[in-house]
Structure formats: structure tokens, C-alpha cells
Design a protein around this motif. Structure first.
Motif: not given
Lengths: 406, 138
Positions: A7-31
């Protein structure tokens, strides 16, 4: 016979942030991703809540000018302009034409360097570092122009109730014009690069397509909305400061993809350069633009004002309420990113991880390794968890391919 | 503007028309707006909550920009301070999401029916855990 089920998880959670790597913004995009495809994105903010609105309630109307200027380093003159105009509305004051023209010059210079910055970052995110550095180098010319005008490269503190805080000499006006003319040439060049370079068009075209109706319903503003065919621009509709005499051309495109949003910014920067040159060539001479700060009213009458400005990122609004005391009763700041970021989670759906440009810049593969798969042995009913690293074949015992063939 | 449930009530400077609405009729206002102007005829620019402590009220202003003329109008409603509840409009106008989340987190206004509403979205978690609403007055 099948005796094991994975049983593979249907979706995987990829957190991007909170130190936003591309824009140096402290925001978390949970994809949430299914394979490479993003199925859902959650936006989490709050890593950098500085309590500016509360701070404004605890300081005087005039001190707040310098507080709101520090909301954003890139677009600080628009923040002070829109706040100062709200105060002027409450007081019933109006600055002279020269001050209004100088405000427009400051804000349009800011738009040029802000648009150059984000387009440079985009070049870096798609892996075009030379372009990033070249754009940033030419951006320095605009910073120099801003320094000549306001006295500071970044934190301008230029607007004041009733005018601006520095006058501009004719010699300096000529220096700014010369710099802007040089920058205008470079802007046309970069616009052509974005049009013709295959790397850029392959990475940006038809990625993150935003329909017109979605842009309006989700309150996406500024170049984002204009790239989806929404003709909105606070400079044109509100005609604040000197925009009644220096009307900007509203750049609108129909594609609605990431490429169109960057192209709108190049075109707008070119329009801004024209406005700056136009404003400097016919700078009115109706007295000093610098108000005598000792003569400004100490007391503010009760009242409320809601002013808008077209910041580089879109409509920026301030609501200021005075109850007749020394401090404002309420200051409400609504920045364009506030809606553009929080309300845009739907935009990522259906595109790949690499299309989340920030993820591309900085995907930390360890995060997805942490997710586990569940293995159920059908003969014994036993359940075990297996890390993805083992499934992917690092450990020979758990070769993922063998599992599917069992 | 023929929105039936809103009443004209003055101006916010400069020239922003204000319409007062009962809290229970807020949804009707936005349903009317969608019916009259269509999905592309307006957007919710911001939601401003003001704690009016002396009157025992929290005022919630919806700043709406009408398109394509880009006129900003205000729909103003007030809810009691001890039980601040308004019906959510995110299902009608998704752009109201950020405004509702913020007004909830900073002032404690409950937008009934908004599934995304939670504490700690903007304020740090220690403030949220104490149950403090930072923009409430003393």
C-alpha cells in the motif's frame, strides 16, 4: 499467486519552507504530490508575524509613516505613500503638484527595480544564473537613481504628509533621466531574451495557467491578474498623486501562464521608465514640495480613510481610522501578496513538482524519504513499514520492482 | 447597485460608498452581487475588522471592488463583541479566504461555515495557545 500487497501512500507531503529556499520568504507551502504531480497545496503563514498593525495603534500618526515604510524593503515608498494619503484624506490636506510628481517618480523607480528583481529570481529558479546576475547588475542603476532622488538605496522614508521630504535639483533630475534611459535599453533587451530564449519559454509557458474568472474570484491582483486578461490598475482608476496627468498604459495579456506574468512585468517596467522620463521632463515648479513639518496639524480629527495604490505586486490598500486621539485607532494593511499567496493554492494543482519553481530550486530529497509505505503480508496478516529508500532499491532485499512482480 | 438587503450609509474617504448590512444578510449581499454582476464583476479586496470596545461591537467591513469600473464600495456589518459570528462567504467568493482567516485569528470573529478557519495561521503559536486575540482592545 499474490501473497503480498504494497500500500503506497496515495500522495506524499512535500513541505517547502518555512525558510523559503528560492525567495527567502518564511512561508510554508505544503505540497501533496502523486508521483510528480501536485494534487494539492496548503499555504501556511505566520512565521514572521511582526504585529505592524498593533504597533501602529500604539504610535502617533506621524511615527507610523516610518513604521509602515518598514513593512517591505522592496516597495517601501508605495507603503508610505498610501498611508500618507490616508492621513491627508483625514486632515483634508493636499500637497502641491511638484510633490505629487516626485512621489510618482519614486514609486515608478521602485516598480522598475521590483520587477527586475523578480524576473531575475525567475531566471535563477529556471537555472539561468548568468541572466540573474546580469539583470541584478542593471538593477543597480535604478537603485542609484532612487538614491539620488530619496537619499537612500533601499529604505527611502521619502513621503511626508503634505509632500515629500527632499526636493530634487535640475542637475539630479538630469542624472536620474540618464540612468533611466540606460535602464530602458536593457529592459527591452531582457524582454527580448524572455521572448526568444528556449529554456525560459519551455519552463514557463503553459505552466500555472490562471483563467480570468479565477483571477477575479480569488482576488489575485496586479501583474498576475493582468496577465490573465483582467484590466485592473489602481493608478488608472483612482488617479492618485499625479497619475491624472501621467496616465500609465495598462499592460494586459491573455495567456495567463507563468511566462505571461513575467512578460507583463517587463512591459510594465518599460511603461514605468516612460512615466519617470515624462515626469522629470515636465516637473512642475509650483513651490517647494517639502512641507514645513513644524506647521503640520498636531491633532487629527475623527474620521476614516481607505486608500489604494498600485504597488509593484498589485493593489495595496490601507484603512486608517482616527478617533480624535494622538494615535490611530485602527490601521489595516492589505498587501497584494496577502491575497496573491494565500488564495493561490489552487494554482499549483495538476502541475509537476518541478513546476513549483521554489521546489525546483531547493527540493530537499530527505523529506520525501521520511514517508513510509505499509507492507501487508496476506498469508499472516502481518503489517510492516518500509522506508522509500529501501523500496527504491538501495537495499537489495526490498527491491521495489520485485514487489510489483510478486 | 440594486443589492436589496444593503442600505446606503455614508462614505469612507475618499468617496467609498458604505452600505450597512445585518450580519445574517451578508451572504445574501454577495449572492445578489454574483447574480447581478456575474463572477467576474467584482472582487473582495479586503475584510477589515475593528474592535469597538465602548459600543460592545466588532465591526466587520467588506471592501469590494466593482469591475470593470474599479469602484470600491464597503459592506459594513457589526456583531456583538461577546459572540462575534458571521456567515462565511468563501463558498460564494473564494477570494475572501485570506481576509476571513486573518479577521478570525487577530480579532476572534467566527466565520460560520469556513472549513479552513483555525488559530495560529498568522499569529505565533504561543499567542494562539493563550487564546489571545491581538487586535482586541484591552
Amino acid at each position: 499467486m499474490v501473497d503480498k500487497v504494497v500500500e503506497l501512500p496515495v500522495s506524499i507531503e512535500v513541505p517547502v519552507g518555512p525558510q523559503h529556499p528560492a525567495l527567502h520568504e518564511p512561508i510554508l507551502l505544503k505540497a501533496y504530490v502523486d508521483g510528480e504531480t501536485v494534487v494539492k497545496v496548503e499555504v501556511n503563514t505566520g512565521y514572521n508575524h511582526r504585529g505592524i498593525e498593533k504597533l501602529c495603534e500604539q504610535n502617533t500618526f506621524y511615527k507610523d509613516i516610518f513604521i509602515v515604510g518598514r513593512v517591505c524593503g522592496i516597495c517601501n515608498t508605495v507603503h508610505t505613500d498610501v498611508y500618507v494619503r490616508a492621513l491627508e484624506q483625514i486632515l483634508g490636506l493636499e500637497p502641491n503638484r511638484r510633490a505629487k510628481y516626485l512621489r510618482v517618480v519614486a514609486m515608478e523607480l521602485e516598480r522598475i527595480h521590483s520587477h527586475m528583481l523578480i524576473n531575475a529570481v525567475m531566471a535563477e529558479v529556471v537555472g539561468f544564473d548568468t541572466l540573474f546576475m546580469n539583470i541584478m547588475l542593471d538593477r543597480e542603476k535604478v537603485m542609484k537613481a532612487k538614491e539620488i532622488l530619496t537619499g537612500a538605496r533601499v529604505m527611502a522614508d521619502y513621503m511626508m504628509v503634505g509632500g515629500v521630504r527632499r526636493d530634487l535639483s535640475d542637475v539630479d533630475a538630469g542624472r536620474i533621466s540618464k540612468l533611466v534611459e540606460q535602464v530602458r535599453e536593457r529592459l527591452s533587451y531582457y524582454k527580448r531574451v524572455f521572448e526568444e530564449d528556449t529554456t525560459i519559454s519551455k519552463r514557463l509557458m503553459e505552466v500555472g495557467v490562471l483563467k480570468r474568472v479565477d483571477a477575479v474570484r480569488h482576488t489575485l491582483l496586479g501583474p498576475v491578474a493582468r496577465a490573465s486578461g483582467v484590466r485592473i490598475d489602481a493608478r488608472v482608476s483612482d488617479k492618485y498623486d499625479a497619475y491624472d496627468e501621467l496616465p500609465p498604459e495598462v499592460v494586459v495579456r491573455g495567456e495567463g501562464d507563468s511566462w505571461a506574468r513575467m512578460m507583463v512585468r517587463w512591459d510594465e517596467a518599460l511603461v514605468s521608465a516612460e512615466i519617470v522620463l515624462g515626469a522629470l521632463s515636465k516637473l512642475p515648479r509650483d513651490g517647494s514640495p517639502v512641507p514645513d513639518e513644524r506647521k503640520l496639524p498636531r491633532k487629527f480629527p475623527p474620521g476614516e480613510a481607505y486608500t489604494r495604490v498600485e504597488a509593484p505586486r498589485g493593489e495595496l490598500t490601507y484603512y486608517v481610522m482616527s478617533d480624535g486621539k494622538a494615535n490611530p485607532y485602527r490601521v489595516k494593511i492589505r498587501t497584494p501578496s496577502f491575497t496573491n499567496i494565500i488564495n493561490s493554492a489552487f494554482l499549483y494543482e495538476g502541475y509537476t513538482i518541478a513546476d513549483l519553481p521554489v521546489i525546483l530550486a531547493s527540493l530537499d530529497p530527505c523529506i520525501s524519504c521520511m514517508e513510509r509505505a505499509v507492507v501487508t503480508d496476506l498469508r499472516t496478516g502481518e503489517r510492516r513499514t518500509v522506508p522509500f529508500t529501501q523500496l527504491s532499491g538501495v537495499d537489495r532485499k526490498w527491491r521495489g520492482r520485485d514487489f510489483y512482480l510478486l | 447597485m440594486t443589492t436589496t438587503v444593503a442600505q446606503a450609509g455614508g462614505f469612507v474617504k475618499p468617496n467609498r460608498r458604505v452600505f450597512t448590512v445585518e450580519p445574517s444578510r451578508v451572504r445574501n449581499v454577495f449572492l445578489d452581487l454574483v447574480r447581478e454582476r456575474g463572477q467576474e464583476g467584482f472582487y473582495v479586496s479586503t475584510i477589515v475588522g475593528v474592535d469597538l470596545k465602548e459600543e460592545g461591537l466588532i465591526r466587520v467591513d467588506y471592501f469590494v471592488v466593482l469591475l470593470p469600473e474599479e469602484e470600491t464600495v464597503v459592506f459594513r456589518t457589526s456583531v456583538p463583541r461577546d459572540n462575534p459570528v458571521v456567515d462565511s462567504i468563501v463558498d460564494i467568493v473564494p477570494g475572501a479566504l485570506s481576509g476571513e482567516l486573518e479577521t478570525h485569528d487577530l480579532l476572534g470573529v467566527l466565520f460560520r461555515g469556513n472549513p479552513h478557519l483555525r488559530r495560529g495561521f498568522f499569529v505565533p503559536s504561543d499567542v494562539a495557545e493563550k487564546g489571545v486575540y491581538p487586535l482586541r482592545r484591552g
